[in-house]
Design a protein around this motif. Structure first.
Motif, PDB file in Angstrom:
ATOM      1  N   GLY A 159       6.768  -5.266 -11.418  1.00  0.00           N
ATOM      2  CA  GLY A 159       6.254  -4.158 -12.795  1.00  0.00           C
ATOM      3  C   GLY A 159       4.823  -3.737 -12.557  1.00  0.00           C
ATOM      4  N   GLY A 160       4.101  -3.055 -13.423  1.00  0.00           N
ATOM      5  CA  GLY A 160       2.907  -3.046 -13.176  1.00  0.00           C
ATOM      6  C   GLY A 160       2.018  -2.208 -13.937  1.00  0.00           C
ATOM      7  N   PHE A 161       1.059  -1.893 -13.952  1.00  0.00           N
ATOM      8  CA  PHE A 161       0.249  -0.918 -14.761  1.00  0.00           C
ATOM      9  C   PHE A 161      -0.636  -0.049 -13.733  1.00  0.00           C
ATOM     10  CE2 PHE A 161      -3.738  -3.170 -14.679  1.00  0.00           C
ATOM     11  CZ  PHE A 161      -2.769  -4.847 -14.714  1.00  0.00           C
ATOM     12  N   ALA A 162      -0.453   1.619 -14.974  1.00  0.00           N
ATOM     13  CA  ALA A 162      -1.870   2.238 -13.490  1.00  0.00           C
ATOM     14  C   ALA A 162      -2.913   2.801 -15.468  1.00  0.00           C
ATOM     15  CB  ALA A 162      -0.934   3.365 -13.765  1.00  0.00           C
ATOM     16  N   ALA A 163      -3.710   3.179 -14.373  1.00  0.00           N
ATOM     17  CA  ALA A 163      -5.386   3.135 -14.735  1.00  0.00           C
ATOM     18  C   ALA A 163      -6.005   4.577 -13.842  1.00  0.00           C
ATOM     19  CB  ALA A 163      -5.971   2.875 -16.147  1.00  0.00           C
ATOM     20  N   ASN A 164      -6.490   5.177 -14.693  1.00  0.00           N
ATOM     21  CA  ASN A 164      -7.612   5.803 -14.032  1.00  0.00           C
ATOM     22  C   ASN A 164      -8.553   4.429 -13.187  1.00  0.00           C
ATOM     23  OD1 ASN A 164     -10.022   5.625 -15.456  1.00  0.00           O
ATOM     24  ND2 ASN A 164      -9.463   7.589 -15.760  1.00  0.00           N
ATOM     25  N   LYS A 165      -9.523   5.203 -11.724  1.00  0.00           N
ATOM     26  CA  LYS A 165      -9.722   4.085 -11.294  1.00  0.00           C
ATOM     27  C   LYS A 165     -11.384   3.898 -12.474  1.00  0.00           C
ATOM     28  CE  LYS A 165      -9.248   6.469  -6.470  1.00  0.00           C
ATOM     29  NZ  LYS A 165      -9.143   7.432  -7.359  1.00  0.00           N
ATOM     30  N   LYS A 166     -12.103   4.564 -12.528  1.00  0.00           N
ATOM     31  CA  LYS A 166     -12.827   4.218 -13.572  1.00  0.00           C
ATOM     32  C   LYS A 166     -12.409   3.439 -14.140  1.00  0.00           C
ATOM     33  CE  LYS A 166     -16.564   6.374 -16.673  1.00  0.00           C
ATOM     34  NZ  LYS A 166     -15.831   7.393 -17.573  1.00  0.00           N
ATOM     35  N   LEU A 167     -11.276   2.916 -14.994  1.00  0.00           N
ATOM     36  CA  LEU A 167     -11.055   2.178 -16.005  1.00  0.00           C
ATOM     37  C   LEU A 167     -10.678   1.127 -14.819  1.00  0.00           C
ATOM     38  CD1 LEU A 167      -8.501   3.679 -18.649  1.00  0.00           C
ATOM     39  CD2 LEU A 167     -11.022   3.477 -18.425  1.00  0.00           C
ATOM     40  N   ILE A 185       0.815  -1.803   0.197  1.00  0.00           N
ATOM     41  CA  ILE A 185      -0.246  -0.188   0.400  1.00  0.00           C
ATOM     42  C   ILE A 185       0.774   1.565  -0.201  1.00  0.00           C
ATOM     43  CG2 ILE A 185      -1.599   1.253   1.099  1.00  0.00           C
ATOM     44  CD1 ILE A 185      -2.402  -1.369   2.354  1.00  0.00           C
ATOM     45  N   ASP A 186       1.709   1.216   0.683  1.00  0.00           N
ATOM     46  CA  ASP A 186       2.879   2.306   0.532  1.00  0.00           C
ATOM     47  C   ASP A 186       3.358   2.517  -0.612  1.00  0.00           C
ATOM     48  OD1 ASP A 186       2.166   2.823   3.695  1.00  0.00           O
ATOM     49  OD2 ASP A 186       4.645   1.473   3.956  1.00  0.00           O
ATOM     50  N   LEU A 187       3.260   1.557  -0.532  1.00  0.00           N
ATOM     51  CA  LEU A 187       4.153   1.868  -2.389  1.00  0.00           C
ATOM     52  C   LEU A 187       3.299   2.096  -3.607  1.00  0.00           C
ATOM     53  CD1 LEU A 187       7.045   1.625  -4.552  1.00  0.00           C
ATOM     54  CD2 LEU A 187       5.549  -0.855  -4.865  1.00  0.00           C
ATOM     55  N   VAL A 188       2.451   1.705  -3.407  1.00  0.00           N
ATOM     56  CA  VAL A 188       1.323   1.825  -4.132  1.00  0.00           C
ATOM     57  C   VAL A 188       1.200   3.685  -4.549  1.00  0.00           C
ATOM     58  CG1 VAL A 188      -1.339   1.953  -5.766  1.00  0.00           C
ATOM     59  CG2 VAL A 188       0.690  -0.202  -5.211  1.00  0.00           C
ATOM     60  N   GLU A 189       1.238   4.229  -2.831  1.00  0.00           N
ATOM     61  CA  GLU A 189       0.244   5.241  -2.752  1.00  0.00           C
ATOM     62  C   GLU A 189       1.329   6.393  -3.391  1.00  0.00           C
ATOM     63  OE1 GLU A 189      -1.834   7.102   0.568  1.00  0.00           O
ATOM     64  OE2 GLU A 189       0.336   6.379   1.324  1.00  0.00           O
ATOM     65  N   LYS A 190       2.823   6.123  -3.335  1.00  0.00           N
ATOM     66  CA  LYS A 190       4.004   6.407  -3.804  1.00  0.00           C
ATOM     67  C   LYS A 190       4.119   6.429  -5.360  1.00  0.00           C
ATOM     68  CE  LYS A 190       7.736   8.851  -3.110  1.00  0.00           C
ATOM     69  NZ  LYS A 190       7.008  10.630  -2.497  1.00  0.00           N
ATOM     70  N   VAL A 191       3.299   5.512  -6.177  1.00  0.00           N
ATOM     71  CA  VAL A 191       3.644   5.275  -7.041  1.00  0.00           C
ATOM     72  C   VAL A 191       2.520   6.081  -7.929  1.00  0.00           C
ATOM     73  CG1 VAL A 191       4.050   3.794  -9.049  1.00  0.00           C
ATOM     74  CG2 VAL A 191       4.990   2.828  -7.567  1.00  0.00           C
ATOM     75  N   ILE A 192       1.841   6.272  -7.331  1.00  0.00           N
ATOM     76  CA  ILE A 192       0.040   6.562  -8.070  1.00  0.00           C
ATOM     77  C   ILE A 192       0.704   9.073  -7.940  1.00  0.00           C
ATOM     78  CG2 ILE A 192      -1.091   8.531  -7.539  1.00  0.00           C
ATOM     79  CD1 ILE A 192      -2.627   5.312  -7.026  1.00  0.00           C
ATOM     80  N   ASP A 193       1.760   9.227  -6.655  1.00  0.00           N
ATOM     81  CA  ASP A 193       2.007  10.403  -6.263  1.00  0.00           C
ATOM     82  C   ASP A 193       2.839  10.985  -7.523  1.00  0.00           C
ATOM     83  OD1 ASP A 193       1.901  11.686  -4.278  1.00  0.00           O
ATOM     84  OD2 ASP A 193       3.825  11.739  -3.836  1.00  0.00           O
ATOM     85  N   ILE A 194       3.965   9.678  -8.435  1.00  0.00           N
ATOM     86  CA  ILE A 194       4.492  10.575  -9.409  1.00  0.00           C
ATOM     87  C   ILE A 194       4.350  10.339 -10.956  1.00  0.00           C
ATOM     88  CG2 ILE A 194       7.178   9.756  -7.884  1.00  0.00           C
ATOM     89  CD1 ILE A 194       7.629   7.164  -8.988  1.00  0.00           C
ATOM     90  N   LEU A 195       3.095   9.526 -10.730  1.00  0.00           N
ATOM     91  CA  LEU A 195       2.447   9.067 -12.011  1.00  0.00           C
ATOM     92  C   LEU A 195       1.895  10.779 -12.826  1.00  0.00           C
ATOM     93  CD1 LEU A 195       0.635   5.549 -11.552  1.00  0.00           C
ATOM     94  CD2 LEU A 195       2.515   6.230 -13.057  1.00  0.00           C
ATOM     95  N   PRO A 196       1.865  10.406 -14.344  1.00  0.00           N
ATOM     96  CA  PRO A 196       1.041  11.708 -14.737  1.00  0.00           C
ATOM     97  C   PRO A 196      -0.059  11.968 -13.616  1.00  0.00           C
ATOM     98  CG  PRO A 196       2.176  10.169 -16.275  1.00  0.00           C
ATOM     99  CD  PRO A 196       2.335   9.942 -14.909  1.00  0.00           C
ATOM    100  N   ASN A 197      -0.915  13.094 -13.640  1.00  0.00           N
ATOM    101  CA  ASN A 197      -2.007  13.095 -12.983  1.00  0.00           C
ATOM    102  C   ASN A 197      -3.796  12.107 -13.758  1.00  0.00           C
ATOM    103  OD1 ASN A 197      -2.253  14.779 -11.308  1.00  0.00           O
ATOM    104  ND2 ASN A 197      -2.299  16.827 -12.982  1.00  0.00           N
ATOM    105  N   THR A 198      -4.217  11.622 -13.149  1.00  0.00           N
ATOM    106  CA  THR A 198      -5.263  11.292 -13.530  1.00  0.00           C
ATOM    107  C   THR A 198      -4.740   9.364 -13.217  1.00  0.00           C
ATOM    108  OG1 THR A 198      -4.893  10.656 -15.876  1.00  0.00           O
ATOM    109  CG2 THR A 198      -6.310  13.245 -15.167  1.00  0.00           C
ATOM    110  N   LEU A 199      -3.730   8.912 -13.830  1.00  0.00           N
ATOM    111  CA  LEU A 199      -3.460   7.636 -13.097  1.00  0.00           C
ATOM    112  C   LEU A 199      -3.619   7.106 -11.596  1.00  0.00           C
ATOM    113  CD1 LEU A 199      -1.039   7.540 -16.047  1.00  0.00           C
ATOM    114  CD2 LEU A 199      -3.040   7.013 -16.107  1.00  0.00           C
ATOM    115  N   ASP A 200      -3.986   6.356 -11.085  1.00  0.00           N
ATOM    116  CA  ASP A 200      -4.485   7.099  -9.863  1.00  0.00           C
ATOM    117  C   ASP A 200      -4.709   5.086  -9.042  1.00  0.00           C
ATOM    118  OD1 ASP A 200      -7.418   7.126 -10.472  1.00  0.00           O
ATOM    119  OD2 ASP A 200      -7.818   8.642  -9.491  1.00  0.00           O
ATOM    120  N   SER A 201      -4.413   4.444  -9.834  1.00  0.00           N
ATOM    121  CA  SER A 201      -4.850   3.203  -9.672  1.00  0.00           C
ATOM    122  C   SER A 201      -4.310   2.195 -10.132  1.00  0.00           C
ATOM    123  CB  SER A 201      -6.664   2.511  -9.586  1.00  0.00           C
ATOM    124  OG  SER A 201      -6.972   2.072  -9.265  1.00  0.00           O
ATOM    125  N   VAL A 202      -3.505   1.048  -9.757  1.00  0.00           N
ATOM    126  CA  VAL A 202      -2.429   0.726 -10.338  1.00  0.00           C
ATOM    127  C   VAL A 202      -2.182  -0.850  -9.845  1.00  0.00           C
ATOM    128  CG1 VAL A 202       0.169  -0.010  -9.767  1.00  0.00           C
ATOM    129  CG2 VAL A 202      -0.739   2.237  -9.056  1.00  0.00           C
TER     130      VAL A 202
END
Ligand SMILES: Cc1ncc(COP(=O)(O)O)c(C=O)c1O
Length: 426
Positions: free
Chosen positions: A273-281, A86-103
């Motif tokens: 590794g991982g992939f991220a998108a917005n929550k809606k997707l 959880i700590d890591l994903v929160e941090k990754v979301i912090d540095i990802l381009p805006n709107t990508l808020d789910s990993v």
């Protein structure tokens, strides 16, 4: 030497030929910007496991984080929430381009692409097709291989792959307009836009030759995707986590994809590794529709958190931006006539403009002088230089100067003819 030779012959005996090795060395240890073979010989590492060690080998803070985590929890606790993840994903979301808020976390680049393919299918049901790029590389599992267009040897004998994949050229020696025309042509002839779930592109072409696309390429691809409600998936597996002087290479053109994929540099060499998108997707990945036993295990997550913190605290993104530019300018000024020098940050490519300048020869000379670098390009005709982001100035200077000496000599031969080669040593 005998010890090294013994290991090499063991390796030849026990590994399939698909794992081939560029140089006759057996690595035992890494420290900062160096790797050491089992004889204790030191090499400057301009390859970093193909862009995997952003803060160098065995950074003390990463080692400390791994050790601490190993004393607390090693086993991934699937079906139970795990603090480090959880700590890591929160941090990754912090540095990802805006709107990508789910990993979603997995273990490798190719797995992150598989996940992105599945997410695209979920988000755009009834649109089975994908568009990808000639010379693009996305991985070796069957889905990722289906959208990989860099070498036919990667695909030979593995058909049928996903049949619904169409390829167009990446903008190398052609402009954005010409690429978009190729896509429009696909739309008109074989692949209607309403059948396409996603376009997959690398923000910078990695394996395919370190090609920096024109500035308008990603923004215009974004526009085209928006127009037809096609998802834009940007593969930042090689170009992410500071490698190009931004957290992610798509930031150079302020392009925000629908899905981003990452791996390699995130955890300093541990599988993550991982992939991220917005929550809606991401909500389309309903319970049970995707998963991984090891994805986001505690130790890789701890290593990734430490890696990201080092990148931040040592201001490595700014450093890479500044230093990368200087190195590019220096090499362009010296060798621009004979070599196409290109890159972004610490993703640097040297592509000889003449056949006489042989990439293999240059790299093996560099190896003999204690510098390891790799090739890329579909004919292995490009040298890629990928140092750790925190390589000290003196190490960068030593490594780049070695390349300069070798290139000076090779360029001299190119202009004076091969007879010169026999009279000189380098
Ligand atoms: C851009 C890109 N995508 C995907 C991959 C596949 O990653 P992995 O080897 O971790 O599966 C790579 C690996 O080189 C890559 O460079």
């Amino acid at each position: 030497m005998q010890l090294q030779e013994d290991y090499i012959s063991k390796a030849k005996n026990i590994f399939p030929p698909t794992s081939f090795f560029l140089e006759p060395m057996v690595v035992e240890r890494g420290e900062g910007s160096y790797i050491f073979d089992i004889q204790g010989k030191r090499y400057i590492d301009f390859s970093t496991g193909i862009a995997v060690a952003p803060v160098g080998h065995c950074h003390p803070r990463v080692v400390e984080a791994i050790t601490e985590q190993a004393q607390k929890l090693i086993c991934p606790s699937n079906f139970v929430l795990q603090k480090t993840k959880i700590d890591l994903v929160e941090k990754v979301i912090d540095i990802l381009p805006n709107t990508l808020d789910s990993v979603f976390l997995c273990n490798s680049g190719t797995e992150s692409i598989e996940g992105a393919i599945k997410l695209a299918r979920k988000v755009r049901p009834g649109r089975p097709n994908f568009i990808a790029f000639n010379n693009g590389f996305h991985g070796r599992t069957m889905g990722a291989l289906s959208i990989t267009g860099s070498k036919s040897s990667y695909r030979a004998d593995y058909f049928p792959l996903l049949p619904q994949t169409y390829f167009v050229d990446y903008p190398h020696k052609i402009n954005t307009e010409q690429v978009l025309e190729q896509i429009e042509r696909l739309f008109e002839t074989t692949c209607p836009p309403t059948s396409v779930a996603a376009i997959f592109a690398e923000s910078i072409l990695g394996e395919g030759g370190y090609v920096i696309p024109p500035e308008d390429f990603l923004p215009r691809l974004r526009q085209l995707c928006d127009r037809w409600e096609i998802l834009l998936v940007l593969d930042e597996i090689q170009s992410g986590f500071g490698r190009t002087g931004k957290w992610f290479a798509c930031e150079h053109s302020e392009t925000i994809p629908d899905i981003i994929t990452f791996a390699k540099g995130i955890a300093s060499g541990l599988p993550l590794g991982g992939f991220a998108a917005n929550k809606k997707l991401m909500t389309k990945l309903n319970a049970g529709s995707h998963g991984s036993t090891f994805g986001g295990s505690p130790i890789p997550c701890a290593a990734a958190l430490a890696t990201i913190k080092v990148i931040e605290q040592e201001a490595l993104i700014e450093r890479v931006h500044f230093k990368g530019k200087k190195i590019l300018e220096r090499l362009q000024n010296k060798f621009g006539e004979y070599i196409d020098v290109r890159g972004k940050g610490f993703m640097i490519a040297l592509e000889p403009k003449t056949k006489e300048l042989d990439v293999k020869t240059i790299l093996s000379r560099a190896y003999n002088k204690g510098v390891i670098a790799l090739t890329c390009g579909n004919q292995n005709n490009v040298i890629r230089i990928i140092p750790p982001l925190n390589s000290p100035d003196d190490v960068l200077e030593e490594g780049i100067s070695i390349f300069e000496q070798i290139l000076d000599y090779e360029v001299l031969i190119t202009s004076k003819g091969d007879r010169y080669r026999n009279k000189q040593t380098v």
